[in-house]
Design a protein around this motif. Structure first.
Motif, PDB file in Angstrom:
ATOM      1  N   LYS A  12      44.935  41.883  16.156  1.00  0.00           N
ATOM      2  CA  LYS A  12      44.678  43.035  17.029  1.00  0.00           C
ATOM      3  C   LYS A  12      43.456  43.859  16.629  1.00  0.00           C
ATOM      4  CE  LYS A  12      47.691  46.531  14.974  1.00  0.00           C
ATOM      5  NZ  LYS A  12      48.865  47.374  15.169  1.00  0.00           N
ATOM      6  N   GLU A  13      43.061  43.785  15.360  1.00  0.00           N
ATOM      7  CA  GLU A  13      41.972  44.645  14.879  1.00  0.00           C
ATOM      8  C   GLU A  13      40.641  44.394  15.601  1.00  0.00           C
ATOM      9  OE1 GLU A  13      40.786  47.896  12.621  1.00  0.00           O
ATOM     10  OE2 GLU A  13      42.795  47.039  12.632  1.00  0.00           O
ATOM     11  N   PRO A  14      40.156  43.146  15.725  1.00  0.00           N
ATOM     12  CA  PRO A  14      38.856  42.947  16.387  1.00  0.00           C
ATOM     13  C   PRO A  14      38.789  43.453  17.830  1.00  0.00           C
ATOM     14  CG  PRO A  14      39.415  41.013  15.095  1.00  0.00           C
ATOM     15  CD  PRO A  14      40.637  41.896  15.108  1.00  0.00           C
ATOM     16  N   PRO A  15      39.779  43.146  18.687  1.00  0.00           N
ATOM     17  CA  PRO A  15      39.661  43.684  20.046  1.00  0.00           C
ATOM     18  C   PRO A  15      39.821  45.209  20.110  1.00  0.00           C
ATOM     19  CG  PRO A  15      41.668  42.371  19.839  1.00  0.00           C
ATOM     20  CD  PRO A  15      40.893  42.205  18.573  1.00  0.00           C
ATOM     21  N   LEU A  16      40.635  45.776  19.222  1.00  0.00           N
ATOM     22  CA  LEU A  16      40.743  47.236  19.184  1.00  0.00           C
ATOM     23  C   LEU A  16      39.410  47.854  18.781  1.00  0.00           C
ATOM     24  CD1 LEU A  16      44.244  47.930  17.549  1.00  0.00           C
ATOM     25  CD2 LEU A  16      43.502  48.584  19.855  1.00  0.00           C
ATOM     26  N   ARG A  17      38.756  47.265  17.797  1.00  0.00           N
ATOM     27  CA  ARG A  17      37.465  47.798  17.336  1.00  0.00           C
ATOM     28  C   ARG A  17      36.410  47.733  18.440  1.00  0.00           C
ATOM     29  NH1 ARG A  17      36.790  49.443  12.187  1.00  0.00           N
ATOM     30  NH2 ARG A  17      38.500  48.962  10.773  1.00  0.00           N
ATOM     31  N   LYS A  18      36.492  46.710  19.307  1.00  0.00           N
ATOM     32  CA  LYS A  18      35.561  46.640  20.443  1.00  0.00           C
ATOM     33  C   LYS A  18      35.745  47.841  21.362  1.00  0.00           C
ATOM     34  CE  LYS A  18      34.679  41.717  20.767  1.00  0.00           C
ATOM     35  NZ  LYS A  18      34.844  40.492  21.563  1.00  0.00           N
ATOM     36  N   LEU A  19      36.955  48.384  21.388  1.00  0.00           N
ATOM     37  CA  LEU A  19      37.229  49.594  22.172  1.00  0.00           C
ATOM     38  C   LEU A  19      36.874  50.861  21.396  1.00  0.00           C
ATOM     39  CD1 LEU A  19      40.735  48.687  23.681  1.00  0.00           C
ATOM     40  CD2 LEU A  19      38.507  48.570  24.818  1.00  0.00           C
ATOM     41  N   GLY A  20      36.478  50.703  20.133  1.00  0.00           N
ATOM     42  CA  GLY A  20      36.146  51.865  19.307  1.00  0.00           C
ATOM     43  C   GLY A  20      37.339  52.474  18.604  1.00  0.00           C
ATOM     44  N   VAL A  21      38.421  51.693  18.512  1.00  0.00           N
ATOM     45  CA  VAL A  21      39.659  52.190  17.901  1.00  0.00           C
ATOM     46  C   VAL A  21      40.109  51.187  16.849  1.00  0.00           C
ATOM     47  CG1 VAL A  21      42.038  52.897  18.338  1.00  0.00           C
ATOM     48  CG2 VAL A  21      40.334  53.191  20.128  1.00  0.00           C
ATOM     49  N   SER A  22      40.145  51.593  15.594  1.00  0.00           N
ATOM     50  CA  SER A  22      40.695  50.715  14.561  1.00  0.00           C
ATOM     51  C   SER A  22      42.221  50.738  14.668  1.00  0.00           C
ATOM     52  CB  SER A  22      40.270  51.196  13.175  1.00  0.00           C
ATOM     53  OG  SER A  22      40.891  52.437  12.886  1.00  0.00           O
ATOM     54  N   GLY A  23      42.856  49.824  13.955  1.00  0.00           N
ATOM     55  CA  GLY A  23      44.318  49.814  13.936  1.00  0.00           C
ATOM     56  C   GLY A  23      44.894  51.118  13.416  1.00  0.00           C
ATOM     57  N   SER A  24      44.243  51.701  12.415  1.00  0.00           N
ATOM     58  CA  SER A  24      44.715  52.976  11.861  1.00  0.00           C
ATOM     59  C   SER A  24      44.581  54.113  12.871  1.00  0.00           C
ATOM     60  CB  SER A  24      43.935  53.329  10.598  1.00  0.00           C
ATOM     61  OG  SER A  24      44.114  52.354   9.616  1.00  0.00           O
ATOM     62  N   LEU A  25      43.452  54.150  13.558  1.00  0.00           N
ATOM     63  CA  LEU A  25      43.262  55.195  14.571  1.00  0.00           C
ATOM     64  C   LEU A  25      44.264  55.014  15.708  1.00  0.00           C
ATOM     65  CD1 LEU A  25      39.364  55.418  14.772  1.00  0.00           C
ATOM     66  CD2 LEU A  25      40.929  56.940  13.570  1.00  0.00           C
ATOM     67  N   TYR A  26      44.506  53.761  16.076  1.00  0.00           N
ATOM     68  CA  TYR A  26      45.486  53.488  17.133  1.00  0.00           C
ATOM     69  C   TYR A  26      46.868  53.994  16.729  1.00  0.00           C
ATOM     70  CZ  TYR A  26      48.492  51.051  20.426  1.00  0.00           C
ATOM     71  OH  TYR A  26      49.439  50.769  21.377  1.00  0.00           O
ATOM     72  N   ALA A  27      47.248  53.758  15.478  1.00  0.00           N
ATOM     73  CA  ALA A  27      48.560  54.214  15.005  1.00  0.00           C
ATOM     74  C   ALA A  27      48.680  55.731  15.122  1.00  0.00           C
ATOM     75  CB  ALA A  27      48.779  53.766  13.560  1.00  0.00           C
ATOM     76  N   VAL A  28      47.620  56.453  14.779  1.00  0.00           N
ATOM     77  CA  VAL A  28      47.633  57.912  14.890  1.00  0.00           C
ATOM     78  C   VAL A  28      47.769  58.336  16.350  1.00  0.00           C
ATOM     79  CG1 VAL A  28      46.256  60.010  14.574  1.00  0.00           C
ATOM     80  CG2 VAL A  28      46.372  58.305  12.748  1.00  0.00           C
TER      81      VAL A  28
END
Length: 139
Positions: A12-28
């Motif tokens: 999930k990390e690479p596609p989230l990062r393409k959106l500008g959201v890391s896994g950690s930021l997404y969790a928050v």
């Protein structure tokens, strides 16, 4: 379980990062959507990181205008964290991505296995707080 967790994070990390959201930021962001008004300390416990780590994540999200700090109604020195409209918009895109990943797993596993996996993971979540580490652990 750890291998599955690592595989999920790596997927999930690479596609989230393409959106500008890391896994950690997404969790928050996801936790603030579910429970608006968490304090930094509460959010750190829920996300499973240190207060110092959550402070850095909150600062980054606040700088982007995705979350805002508000004074607690009864405790003036405590700040609650809330998503902004912009943060909700960014989270919506990430949620669609995560829903697609979940749909992929459901389709790949089949409905019966997917339901069983969710049930078993739910049981794991319920059982884990009851575990106590042994008094001594051999090196």
């Amino acid at each position: 379980m750890r291998r599955a967790d690592l595989a999920l994070q790596a997927t999930k990390e690479p596609p989230l990062r393409k959106l500008g959201v890391s896994g950690s930021l997404y969790a928050v962001l996801a936790n603030l959507q579910v429970t608006p008004g968490l304090t930094g300390a509460e959010l750190a416990r829920v996300v499973g990181v240190t207060p110092q780590a959550i402070a850095a994540l909150v600062s980054k999200l606040s700088g982007r205008g995705w979350i805002e700090r508000r004074s607690h109604p009864r405790h003036g020195n405590v700040q609650e964290l809330h998503l902004t409209d912009r943060g909700r918009g960014e989270l919506a895109g990430a949620n669609r991505l995560m829903a697609d990943l979940d749909g992929y797993l459901q389709q790949s596993l089949g409905d019966e296995n997917y339901r069983q996996l969710r049930r078993l993971l739910g049981e794991v979540v319920e059982l884990l707080p009851g575990w106590s580490p042994p008094d001594t652990v051999a090196p």
